[in-house]
Each structure stands twice: as C-alpha cells, then as structure tokens.
Write a protein that holds these residues in place. Structure first.
Motif, mmCIF file in Angstrom:
data_model
loop_
_atom_site.group_PDB
_atom_site.id
_atom_site.type_symbol
_atom_site.label_atom_id
_atom_site.label_comp_id
_atom_site.label_asym_id
_atom_site.label_seq_id
_atom_site.Cartn_x
_atom_site.Cartn_y
_atom_site.Cartn_z
ATOM 1 N N SER A 193 0.842 -1.202 0.000
ATOM 2 C CA SER A 193 0.000 0.000 0.000
ATOM 3 C C SER A 193 0.873 1.246 0.000
ATOM 4 O O SER A 193 1.075 1.885 1.037
ATOM 5 C CB SER A 193 -0.942 -0.005 1.208
ATOM 6 O OG SER A 193 -1.762 -1.149 1.201
ATOM 7 N N HIS A 194 1.417 1.583 -1.178
ATOM 8 C CA HIS A 194 2.311 2.736 -1.269
ATOM 9 C C HIS A 194 1.609 4.031 -0.890
ATOM 10 O O HIS A 194 2.172 4.872 -0.187
ATOM 11 C CB HIS A 194 2.861 2.850 -2.694
ATOM 12 C CG HIS A 194 3.726 1.702 -3.090
ATOM 13 N ND1 HIS A 194 4.196 1.529 -4.376
ATOM 14 C CD2 HIS A 194 4.222 0.661 -2.373
ATOM 15 C CE1 HIS A 194 4.941 0.435 -4.423
ATOM 16 N NE2 HIS A 194 4.967 -0.113 -3.227
ATOM 17 N N GLY A 195 0.384 4.210 -1.377
ATOM 18 C CA GLY A 195 -0.357 5.434 -1.080
ATOM 19 C C GLY A 195 -0.649 5.578 0.395
ATOM 20 O O GLY A 195 -0.547 6.674 0.973
ATOM 21 N N LEU A 196 -0.997 4.466 1.045
ATOM 22 C CA LEU A 196 -1.274 4.500 2.480
ATOM 23 C C LEU A 196 0.002 4.774 3.265
ATOM 24 O O LEU A 196 -0.024 5.501 4.270
ATOM 25 C CB LEU A 196 -1.901 3.178 2.914
ATOM 26 C CG LEU A 196 -2.357 3.068 4.372
ATOM 27 C CD1 LEU A 196 -3.368 4.172 4.701
ATOM 28 C CD2 LEU A 196 -2.945 1.699 4.649
ATOM 29 N N ALA A 197 1.130 4.212 2.820
ATOM 30 C CA ALA A 197 2.406 4.458 3.506
ATOM 31 C C ALA A 197 2.773 5.944 3.457
ATOM 32 O O ALA A 197 3.211 6.525 4.463
ATOM 33 C CB ALA A 197 3.508 3.615 2.860
ATOM 34 N N ILE A 198 2.592 6.560 2.286
ATOM 35 C CA ILE A 198 2.864 7.998 2.160
ATOM 36 C C ILE A 198 1.903 8.782 3.051
ATOM 37 O O ILE A 198 2.303 9.735 3.730
ATOM 38 C CB ILE A 198 2.730 8.450 0.695
ATOM 39 C CG1 ILE A 198 3.806 7.797 -0.167
ATOM 40 C CG2 ILE A 198 2.846 9.974 0.582
ATOM 41 C CD1 ILE A 198 3.662 8.069 -1.649
ATOM 42 N N THR A 199 0.634 8.373 3.078
ATOM 43 C CA THR A 199 -0.364 9.059 3.905
ATOM 44 C C THR A 199 0.035 9.042 5.373
ATOM 45 O O THR A 199 -0.006 10.074 6.054
ATOM 46 C CB THR A 199 -1.744 8.392 3.746
ATOM 47 O OG1 THR A 199 -2.132 8.422 2.366
ATOM 48 C CG2 THR A 199 -2.797 9.111 4.579
ATOM 49 N N VAL A 200 0.422 7.873 5.876
ATOM 50 C CA VAL A 200 0.783 7.757 7.289
ATOM 51 C C VAL A 200 2.041 8.570 7.590
ATOM 52 O O VAL A 200 2.104 9.283 8.607
ATOM 53 C CB VAL A 200 0.992 6.278 7.674
ATOM 54 C CG1 VAL A 200 1.499 6.163 9.120
ATOM 55 C CG2 VAL A 200 -0.316 5.492 7.527
ATOM 56 N N ALA A 201 3.037 8.511 6.702
ATOM 57 C CA ALA A 201 4.282 9.262 6.923
ATOM 58 C C ALA A 201 4.022 10.764 6.952
ATOM 59 O O ALA A 201 4.482 11.477 7.858
ATOM 60 C CB ALA A 201 5.296 8.916 5.840
ATOM 61 N N VAL A 202 3.261 11.251 5.960
ATOM 62 C CA VAL A 202 2.954 12.687 5.904
ATOM 63 C C VAL A 202 2.097 13.092 7.092
ATOM 64 O O VAL A 202 2.304 14.153 7.698
ATOM 65 C CB VAL A 202 2.247 13.038 4.574
ATOM 66 C CG1 VAL A 202 1.829 14.515 4.566
ATOM 67 C CG2 VAL A 202 3.161 12.766 3.387
ATOM 68 N N ALA A 203 1.136 12.246 7.462
ATOM 69 C CA ALA A 203 0.259 12.557 8.599
ATOM 70 C C ALA A 203 1.063 12.642 9.893
ATOM 71 O O ALA A 203 0.849 13.546 10.709
ATOM 72 C CB ALA A 203 -0.839 11.502 8.722
ATOM 73 N N CYS A 204 2.004 11.711 10.103
ATOM 74 C CA CYS A 204 2.811 11.717 11.329
ATOM 75 C C CYS A 204 3.607 13.016 11.453
ATOM 76 O O CYS A 204 3.612 13.659 12.520
ATOM 77 C CB CYS A 204 3.770 10.526 11.330
ATOM 78 S SG CYS A 204 3.017 8.938 11.729
ATOM 79 N N ILE A 205 4.264 13.419 10.379
ATOM 80 C CA ILE A 205 5.094 14.627 10.450
ATOM 81 C C ILE A 205 4.226 15.883 10.510
ATOM 82 O O ILE A 205 4.559 16.849 11.206
ATOM 83 C CB ILE A 205 6.070 14.672 9.265
ATOM 84 C CG1 ILE A 205 7.047 13.496 9.383
ATOM 85 C CG2 ILE A 205 6.829 15.996 9.227
ATOM 86 C CD1 ILE A 205 8.064 13.403 8.288
#
Length: 417
Positions: free
Chosen positions: A298-310
């Motif tokens: 889930s590349h899109g979800l991984a980017i979402t979680v990373a961006v959301a965390c920061i």
C-alpha cells in the motif's frame, strides 16, 4: 456502517462532521473545548482493539500463504513489496520536511504532546524491534514488537499447514479477526461525533491555521503519490524496456475504477484483467501478486501515514531529529501491513502509526476531514503500483507476453475476476 441505497456513507458523515466542527470552532472559539471529552472517548475506543487488530490481520495475511507453492516467486514478490513501500514512506517523509504542512499553526499548546518518541542509538532501536515477552508488549501497546511476533506466528502457521492443531489455531484467529473487525466497525459508526468534537475543539483554539495545515497536507500527499507513481512507471519501463506511455494507457481501466470507487478491493478484478489481458502478465504471476498486494503493498497509504505523522508533529510543535524521521519511515511501512478493509480503515491505520511513533492520537481528527479526498489519490497509487510490481515480477520470471503488451487490442479471454 453497511452501505445501502439511500443511506449516507460513513465517509460523507465524517466530512460533514469535520465541516461542522470547523464552523462551530470558528464561531464559538475556545468554549468548544468543553465537548472535547467526546472526542477523547472516541480515540480511546479506537485504541481499544488495536493490539488484537494488528496481531490478527498480520498473522492471517502471513499464515494464509502457502510457502511450498509460492517459493521463490512469493519471496521475490514480498521483498519488492517491502522495499517499494519503504521507499514510498521516505518520499512522504522528505516531502513533509520540504512542504512543512503543520508548521505555522499556533494556539494548540494545550493539546501538546506528552508521549515519548523513539530515540537513541539506531542499533538499540533495532534491538527493541524484537519482543522479549509478547504479553508485556501487548500490555504496553508496543505495536512494533507485536508486528514482529505476528510475522513469526503467521510464518509458523503457514509452515504447519498439514498439522490439524495448527489449522485449528489458524481457524480460530480468522474467526476472532471477524469479531475484532466488527468491533472496529461499531466504533467507526461513532466517528462523526468524535471527529466533530475534536475538530471543533482544535479549530476553536487554532482558528483558520488548521485549514492551512490540511491544505498543505493534501498537497504533500498528492505530490508524493504522483512522484512515486511516475518513478515506478519509469523503473518498470526501463527494467523491461517497455514504452511508458503505452504502459500507462494499458492501465486506464484500473486508474478509472480506483479513482471513482476509492476501493482497492473493488479495483482488484480490474487490476487482474489489465495485468493479464492488456499488459501480458501471466496468470500465475498476476493471481499471486495482485491479491497479495491488496493487503501487503500500500504505497499510497504508507505515504499518507508518513505525511500525517510529520504534519501532526509539526502541528503540535513536537521537536524531531534524524532518527525520529527514519523511524517514521520504517513504522509507516509496517503500519500498512495491517491494512484494513473497513470503513475509515485509513484512519485506523493512521492511529496505529501514531501509536507506533508515540504521536498524539488527536491527529486522527485533524486528518479525518480530508481523508475522502486523500483516499482518491492514495487508492490510485495503491492499485496501480500493485500492477507495476506484478509486471516487474513477470519480467524477472520471463512471464510477460510482449505481443499482448504491444497489441492495441485486448485478446478475447476469460475475464480475470
């Protein structure tokens, strides 16, 4: 919340709740902090089942694999999933540091972070990935250690497929997962109330600054997803000596379905059809990689979680160092392995990511208002990259039919449903 004709979807209710929360926060200011307790209850309910949710989802996903049948092909596929998802996560981290979506928001010190970010020597952090007592890990909510144990448990069950006792345990885990997923669905039905309360309280404190953060979050996510998509197309085209324009054109059905449904599950049959009948991936590769990718890639979800965390860290003024950013990239990848096919599943995955990195769960409410919009670009990247990984595997196994790829017509064949 079950979909039915004439019934408003949960995602729509969450958007309405966020909009109302913003309006009430702007109108009534800090007094909206009096209803924040409703949001706090919702966040506690979300946390309530996370340990069992992660453990069950990963154990079932790994345990359902047949190691004897998939062999080298499966190992290659999973290695590509992990490497590419980790790459996508770090793209999200880097873009967040450049765009800084949560910077500049003031007045939220009252909701300041009180947890502990993972820190210290990278080797010590690596050692801490591994649990010494899984019961202790569960009691303290150490999600990373729970994931490691779940992987080993799933592998053991997969290797003991012929053992009746192991299969009884695996059957129990599958049945237990159904119950846990139902609990999550029940809790998510209260999401609009919790989101309204949290957004109203945050907006009442921070004003329009929160809207700016949300807009920049969507920009960072969109740029990240498009960048990873183009990079993946370029890598696949270069590796297989394929025409990148033709490759994208062959994926137009998958792209349309992903954008209009925002559902990886609904897109799966179309992915498989495009893979086999339009691109030329063999059935053997397509029917392993695409279904497996729906849960583990889930590349899109991984980017979402990373961006959301920061974004959340910046929003609450939490200082982070290089090690923290590395950990966010790794943990965003691991959080996607518990990808959930439930309403609001991305928000639950974000909550898992926040728990793993020690960030405040209030961030879930911040992201909820734009999650439907985020879901469009996120799902597009998820499903298209599943097909692209299938193409890479097919090329490496010499199982890509180039005549089909170079043809302007799809051959008459049975639909890959």
């Amino acid at each position: 919340m079950t979909k039915s004709k004439g019934k408003i979807k949960l995602s729509t209710w969450m958007i309405i709740a966020s909009a109302l929360g913003i309006i009430c926060g702007l109108l009534f200011g800090k007094s909206m902090g009096n209803i924040k307790f409703l949001g706090d209850i919702f966040l506690r309910l979300m946390q309530m089942s996370v340990v069992f949710l992660v453990m069950g989802a990963i154990t079932e996903a790994i345990g359902s694999l047949d190691m004897h049948d998939i062999g080298k092909l499966g190992g290659k596929t999973i290695a590509l999933f992990v490497a590419s998802t980790l790459f996508a996560s770090f793209v999200g981290v880097i873009l967040s540091l450049i765009i800084k979506p949560g910077v500049g928001v003031t007045g939220v010190e009252g909701a300041a972070f009180t947890g502990t970010l993972p820190e210290g020597n990278p080797l010590n952090l690596l050692v801490n990935f591994f649990p010494k007592n899984i019961v202790e890990s569960m009691s303290t909510g150490s999600i990373l250690q729970i994931i490691v144990f779940s992987i080993f448990l799933g592998l053991a069950l997969s290797m003991l497929k012929g053992n009746s006792s192991a299969q009884a345990v695996f059957g129990f885990i599958k049945d237990f997962n159904v119950i846990i997923m139902q609990i999550v669905k029940i809790v998510m039905n209260f999401a609009p109330i919790g989101i309204f309360a949290l957004v109203a309280a945050l907006t009442g404190t921070s004003g329009v600054n929160m809207l700016m953060a949300l807009g920049k979050f969507l920009i960072a996510l969109t740029v990240g997803c498009i960048a990873v998509l183009l990079l993946m197309v370029g890598i696949v085209s270069a590796y297989g000596r394929l025409n990148p324009y033709r490759l994208l054109k062959k994926l137009n059905n998958t792209i349309i379905v992903a954008i209009t449904t925002t559902s990886s599950a609904v897109s799966l049959p179309v992915q498989m059809e495009d893979s086999e009948l339009r691109i030329g991936v063999s059935r053997r590769v397509s029917r392993l990689v695409n279904p497996l990718g729906m849960n583990l890639n889930s590349h899109g979800l991984a980017i979402t979680v990373a961006v959301a965390c920061i974004t959340v860290a910046q929003f609450f003024g939490i200082e982070m160092n290089f090690t923290n950013y590395i950990m966010i990239g790794v943990m965003s990848t691991l959080a996607t392995f518990a990808n959930l096919a439930v309403p609001g599943g991305a928000l639950v995955t974000m909550a898992i990511g926040f728990s793993m990195t020690g960030l405040p769960l209030e961030g879930v409410a911040i992201m909820a208002g734009v999650d439907w919009f985020a879901g469009i670009i996120r799902t597009l990247l998820n499903v298209v990259d599943d097909v692209l990984i299938a193409v890479i595997v097919a090329i490496s196994e010499n199982e890509l039919d180039r005549d089909i790829f170079n043809s302007d017509e799809s051959p008459k064949a049975e639909t890959a449903a």
